[in-house]
Every structure is written in C-alpha cells, then in structure tokens.
Design an enzyme around this catalytic site. Structure first.
Site, PDB file in Angstrom:
ATOM      1  CB  CYS A 131      -0.914  -0.026   1.222  1.00 36.47           C
ATOM      2  SG  CYS A 131      -1.922   1.447   1.361  1.00 36.47           S
ATOM      3  CB  CYS A 134      -0.572   2.456   4.106  1.00 35.91           C
ATOM      4  SG  CYS A 134      -2.054   1.768   3.390  1.00 35.91           S
ATOM      5  CG  ASP A 135       3.254   1.235   4.327  1.00 37.05           C
ATOM      6  OD1 ASP A 135       2.767   1.665   5.384  1.00 37.05           O
ATOM      7  OD2 ASP A 135       3.086   0.076   3.927  1.00 37.05           O
TER       8      ASP A 135
END
Ligand code: NAP
Length: 309
Positions: A131, A134-135
């Site tokens: 992701c 997300c990261d």
C-alpha cells in the site's frame, strides 16, 4: 437476534447497510480488520460518479458509513471467525461472541495478492509493502529508488504516487504492455520519474540478512537474464484475492475462491446474499461494488418479507 448482518464495511457493505437501514431492518455491519475496506488505502478516487474533482478514498467511505448510520445502521468493529449457515437463524462467531441473524449479506471484499517469495514475507513492513498510500511517505523511502511490481491500475496508481517521495520508481511488469486503463497507462509512461522494466519478474528481495529491503533480483522472462535493482522499498500491486476463506464448505465458491451467486445477489444458501469484490473478478470497481450492495440489500429485504408473510 439481528434481521440483517452485513459482513464487511467497504463500498458493497455500506451500500447494503444504507438500503437495509432505510427498509427499517436495523442492519449490523461487522467491519472486519480494515474498516472501510481497500478503498481507504487509495488516494483520490476519480471514477466514482458524483465527484467531478475526485474524492479521497477514506473520505468516501466515511461518508458512506455516516449516510447508512443516519438511517439506523450500526457498525461493530470486529472480525468474523466462523459462520454456520447450515440452519436458520444463521450463527456467526465474532471475536468470540455469537451473533444470530435472519439474513446475511457477505461483502468481505478482497485482499492484496502476494508474490509468494520467502524473502518477501520476511521483509514485509521492513521495506516490502502492499500500500503506497499507507507507507509511501515513510522516511525510509524518501529520495530513494523504489520498485513497484504489477501492470494494472493499482500498480500505475502506486508508481505515480510514489514519484512524490522516491528518487526514481522502477515499475516491473511481467509483460511488455500495461493492463491498466488507457488514461492511467499513458499518465504512467509519460512520468519521467517512472522507469518501466518490461517482461520481468522479481525472483528475490534483498536483504534478509540486514532485515531491510536494499534491492530486488529481477529475471527477464523472455531472455532468462538476471539483474539487480537497488531500492529501499518494494511495493507489490499485483491484484487481489477474494477474502472468502471463512466461507469454505458453507457456501459455493469457484476455483479461485470467489463466491458464486446463483441469481442476482443470491447464493446457494437461501437468506445469504453476496456483494462486491468477494464475488466479482470481472469489474472490481467501487461503483459496481456499491451497485451489488444495493441489489443484495433489496433481495435480503424481499427474502425477509416473504418469511414474515
Ligand atoms: P489487476 O488489474 O488484476 O492487475 C494485476 C496486475 O498484476 C496485472 O498487470 C498482472 O499481470 C500482474 N500480476 C498478477 N499476478 C502476478 C504475479 N504473480 N507476478 C507478477 N505480476 C502479476 O489488479 P489491480 O491493478 O489491483 O486492479 C484491480 C481492479 O481495480 C481493476 O479492475 C482496476 O481497473 C481497478 N482499479 C481502478 C483504479 C482506478 O480507476 N483509479 C485504481 C486501482 C484499481 P498481467 O497483466 O500479465 O495479468
């Protein structure tokens, strides 16, 4: 006992909740481990009708939840561990507690597919991620070369997003043509920070000994030639697998694990309905999942009305 329990809180789940709530069925939505589903991990959703400027995936899901709750839907954070669809009312074990329901809508969606490499598993969250949203902004990835694997819309979206952080983004795809939609493919190939690596697969992620990602070993599937690409992060975006393990032996699944609807949103178990990516390997869009959620809700409502009548 609940009239309707909805398993899953993505587009399909919340749309089913909205419709069943408006039918006064006071649905209970069991969120699963990722409330809001996969859409909460994307950036801007550009193709959900009604948002001419696009809408943030997380915001879209929050709005759907609010809309359903306004009409009496209730969310319960929890993971379903087991189901018994062999008799009615249906029984669900949710974090150790039994929940009974007269009708169930399965909207469990899908999860990220993994490459299946041992080194990939060992370095997950140590540079290997599924992701970018997300990261991607993590300090470890800033101004470093990054690798994205895949050739679909997800891979292109991730690669474009990661150009904000990485020094360069290598996009490794097993063929010489992207599967992504035309607009996304063109945008990706026109981005000077994205370097496509065609006809290639990742065969190993380094460096397990250092407990962090330092590069990937890549094999050209046409020539067999092997090479190394240095990178600080590996973003795997090679599609999804339906989240249906829980229903094995309870409901008809196809060979890939997708739930097989018998007619419309109905399954082979009367009273159990299905919507969204857990039953759809063709369209897999937010708007189609929402449409399927609506259909499942209408069918659940009719099923319950017929039981009462
Ligand atoms: P996808 O369209 O199924 O693409 C998966 C990609 O990964 C394909 O290019 C595939 O290669 C490759 N792949 C699969 N297994 C692999 C393996 N083991 N090793 C290496 N490569 C592998 O999945 P997706 O990109 O996640 O998209 C899913 C759905 O969501 C699609 O319908 C897509 O349109 C939609 N989506 C839309 C948007 C948007 O519109 N903003 C954003 C994201 C996703 P091949 O091409 O060779 O099969």
């Amino acid at each position: 006992m609940k009239q309707v329990v909805i398993i899953g809180s993505g587009c399909a789940g919340w749309t089913a909740a909205l419709y069943t709530a408006r039918a006064n069925l006071q649905p209970l939505v069991l969120t699963g481990a990722q409330p809001g589903g996969l859409l909460t991990t994307t950036t801007t959703v550009e193709n959900f009708p009604g948002f001419p400027d696009g809408v943030d995936g997380y915001e879209l899901m929050t709005r759907m939840q609010k809309q359903a709750e306004r009409f009496g839907a209730r969310a319960q954070f929890g993971t379903v561990e087991a189901v018994d669809f062999s008799k009615r009312p249906f029984a669900l074990m949710v974090d150790g507690e039994k929940v009974e329901a007269r009708a169930v809508i399965i909207a469990t969606g899908a999860s990220h597919r993994h490459l299946g490499l041992e080194s990939e598993a060992k370095l997950e969250n140590k540079g290997v991620t599924y992701c970018a949203t997300c990261d991607g902004a993590l300090p470890a990835f800033r101004n470093k070369p990054l690798v994205v694997v895949g050739g679909g819309d997800s891979a292109c979206e991730e690669a474009n997003y990661l150009t904000r952080f990485g020094s360069v983004v290598h996009l490794i795809h097993r063929r010489d043509q992207l599967r992504a939609s035309k607009i996304m493919a063109e945008r990706t190939l026109a981005n000077p920070k994205i370097k496509p690596v065609w006809n290639s697969v990742v065969t190993d992620v380094l460096d397990v000994a250092q407990d962090q990602v330092t590069g990937v070993r890549v094999k050209n599937v046409k020539t067999g030639a092997e090479s190394m690409i240095d990178c600080a992060g590996l973003f795997v975006a090679i599609g999804h697998v339906p989240s249906t393990q829980l229903f094995k032996g309870q409901i008809a699944l196809d060979q890939s694990g997708y739930i097989v609807p018998t007619q419309g949103a109905a399954t082979n178990v009367p009273g159990v309905f299905v919507a969204g990516d857990c039953a759809d390997h063709v369209y897999r869009q937010a708007i189609t999942a929402a449409g399927m959620g609506c259909a499942a809700a209408i069918e659940a409502e009719r099923f319950l009305a017929a039981q009462n009548g």
